[in-house]
Design a protein around this motif. Structure first.
Motif, PDB file in Angstrom:
ATOM      1  N   PRO A   1       9.002  13.705   0.661  1.00 45.49           N
ATOM      2  CA  PRO A   1       8.549  14.181   1.806  1.00 45.49           C
ATOM      3  C   PRO A   1       8.360  13.194   2.755  1.00 45.49           C
ATOM      4  O   PRO A   1       7.303  12.017   2.344  1.00 45.49           O
ATOM      5  CB  PRO A   1       7.920  15.398   2.097  1.00 45.49           C
ATOM      6  N   MET A   2       8.958  13.215   3.807  1.00 45.84           N
ATOM      7  CA  MET A   2       8.225  11.714   5.050  1.00 45.84           C
ATOM      8  C   MET A   2       7.166  11.640   5.519  1.00 45.84           C
ATOM      9  O   MET A   2       6.236  11.282   6.281  1.00 45.84           O
ATOM     10  CB  MET A   2       9.427  10.844   6.247  1.00 45.84           C
ATOM     11  N   THR A   3       6.422  13.033   4.715  1.00 52.28           N
ATOM     12  CA  THR A   3       5.076  13.704   5.327  1.00 52.28           C
ATOM     13  C   THR A   3       4.218  12.565   4.910  1.00 52.28           C
ATOM     14  O   THR A   3       3.042  12.486   5.489  1.00 52.28           O
ATOM     15  CB  THR A   3       4.630  15.153   5.207  1.00 52.28           C
ATOM     16  N   HIS A   4       4.451  12.022   3.471  1.00 50.50           N
ATOM     17  CA  HIS A   4       3.840  10.816   2.954  1.00 50.50           C
ATOM     18  C   HIS A   4       3.561   9.462   3.986  1.00 50.50           C
ATOM     19  O   HIS A   4       2.350   8.849   3.421  1.00 50.50           O
ATOM     20  CB  HIS A   4       4.543  10.377   1.789  1.00 50.50           C
ATOM     21  N   LYS A   5       4.500   9.025   5.168  1.00 49.28           N
ATOM     22  CA  LYS A   5       4.319   8.100   5.767  1.00 49.28           C
ATOM     23  C   LYS A   5       3.438   8.297   6.495  1.00 49.28           C
ATOM     24  O   LYS A   5       2.338   7.695   6.902  1.00 49.28           O
ATOM     25  CB  LYS A   5       5.240   7.538   6.485  1.00 49.28           C
ATOM     26  N   LEU A   6       3.246   9.724   6.829  1.00 52.09           N
ATOM     27  CA  LEU A   6       1.828  10.266   8.222  1.00 52.09           C
ATOM     28  C   LEU A   6       1.163  10.119   7.358  1.00 52.09           C
ATOM     29  O   LEU A   6      -0.109   9.645   8.467  1.00 52.09           O
ATOM     30  CB  LEU A   6       2.415  11.522   8.996  1.00 52.09           C
ATOM     31  N   ILE A   7       0.677  10.495   6.224  1.00 51.93           N
ATOM     32  CA  ILE A   7      -1.163  10.345   5.646  1.00 51.93           C
ATOM     33  C   ILE A   7      -1.459   9.505   5.798  1.00 51.93           C
ATOM     34  O   ILE A   7      -2.304   9.060   5.641  1.00 51.93           O
ATOM     35  CB  ILE A   7      -0.767  11.376   4.483  1.00 51.93           C
ATOM     36  N   ILE A   8      -0.592   8.823   5.214  1.00 54.89           N
ATOM     37  CA  ILE A   8      -1.137   6.814   4.943  1.00 54.89           C
ATOM     38  C   ILE A   8      -1.425   6.482   6.301  1.00 54.89           C
ATOM     39  O   ILE A   8      -1.871   5.383   6.378  1.00 54.89           O
ATOM     40  CB  ILE A   8       0.242   6.186   4.419  1.00 54.89           C
ATOM     41  N   GLU A   9      -0.419   6.378   7.038  1.00 52.52           N
ATOM     42  CA  GLU A   9      -0.980   6.061   8.290  1.00 52.52           C
ATOM     43  C   GLU A   9      -2.003   6.398   9.534  1.00 52.52           C
ATOM     44  O   GLU A   9      -2.760   6.015  10.189  1.00 52.52           O
ATOM     45  CB  GLU A   9       0.192   6.316   9.543  1.00 52.52           C
TER      46      GLU A   9
ATOM     47  N   ILE B   1       0.164  -1.232   0.438  1.00 56.25           N
ATOM     48  CA  ILE B   1       0.452  -0.259  -0.223  1.00 56.25           C
ATOM     49  C   ILE B   1       0.666   1.382  -0.146  1.00 56.25           C
ATOM     50  O   ILE B   1       1.915   0.927   0.288  1.00 56.25           O
ATOM     51  CB  ILE B   1      -0.617   0.388   1.401  1.00 56.25           C
ATOM     52  N   GLY B   2       0.221   2.187  -0.795  1.00 59.46           N
ATOM     53  CA  GLY B   2       1.265   3.908  -0.739  1.00 59.46           C
ATOM     54  C   GLY B   2       0.268   4.662  -1.694  1.00 59.46           C
ATOM     55  O   GLY B   2      -0.251   4.105  -2.335  1.00 59.46           O
TER      56      GLY B   2
END
Length: 248
Positions: A126-134, A42-43
């Protein structure tokens, strides 16, 4: 009442109608579960999920220079240490997926059926993508790399929950739980799923940038296109699935 409606919406998204996700049904998001365990990719769009599926399983999944090349769940199978592992390439999600944007609820419902989730990230973004998916997964009732809190909740046929000396509903807690964890136990429809953060396209990073992302927990850096570090990813998948080989 709002809590009940939210729970019904979540359950409807994860179960669907007859022939739902995980059972026999038409090819789309409803893919029959097979093998010893299931892993979901997922991503965001264009992070390399389709390329990774092809490299891991040999199953062709269209990869191109534009977004949303994958529109349905594409299953593949890989064999590792004698285990048959099903891998699902899920369509890219966008912010607001948990609310239904971009068929997001169907994607997240498919993720609910997985034993391990691989969140594939573009290491250049940006690592903000990680936070959005979480956030999207959390809003759909998926708890990543968490264990269910040690709380016992005994539901009665009737009566409200209160905190007086005599309570119609019984709650016993054996841990330092938060309010959110208590709500999760009361709701009773949360899924606790191990997760690996797969940072793709590391071939375009510097050594200094690799040192920075190496501080992230539960991560594996790879380059799917060049097949870099896929062996470590396979080993991590094996570890997170917690399968046990039994000799008879």
């Amino acid at each position: 009442k709002l809590s009940k409606l939210r729970r019904e919406l979540t359950e409807a998204g994860s179960l669907g109608k007859k022939g739902s996700i995980g059972g026999a049904g038409e090819r789309g998001f409803e893919v029959s579960k097979s093998g010893d365990t299931r892993v979901g990719l997922i991503g965001f769009p264009s992070v390399g999920k389709s390329t990774l599926l092809t490299k891991l399983t040999g199953t062709f999944s269209l990869a191109a220079g534009y977004e949303f090349t994958t529109l349905t769940a594409i299953p593949g199978t890989m064999h590792y240490r004698g285990a048959k592992i099903q891998v699902l390439d899920l369509p890219g999600i966008i912010e607001g997926a948990k609310d239904g944007k971009g068929r997001g609820r169907q994607v997240l419902a498919a993720a609910l059926t997985c034993n391990v989730i691989l969140i594939v990230l573009d290491a250049l973004k940006p690592m903000t993508h990680k936070l959005i998916i979480e956030k999207e997964l959390h809003g759909f009732g998926i708890r990543l790399n968490q264990t269910p809190p040690d709380i016992i909740f005994k539901r009665k046929d009737k009566g409200p929950i209160n905190f007086q000396a005599m309570v119609p509903q019984s709650i016993l807690t054996y841990c330092d739980a938060t309010i959110d964890q208590l709500i999760d136990v009361i709701e009773g429809n949360r899924r606790y799923i191990p997760c690996i953060y797969v940072l793709n396209k590391i071939d375009q990073l510097t050594i200094e940038e690799l040192d920075i992302i190496d501080q992230m927990p539960h991560h594996v850096p790879i380059s799917a296109a060049h097949e870099w570090n896929l062996e470590e990813l396979l080993e991590s998948i094996w570890e997170y699935t917690k399968m046990i080989r039994i000799y008879t």
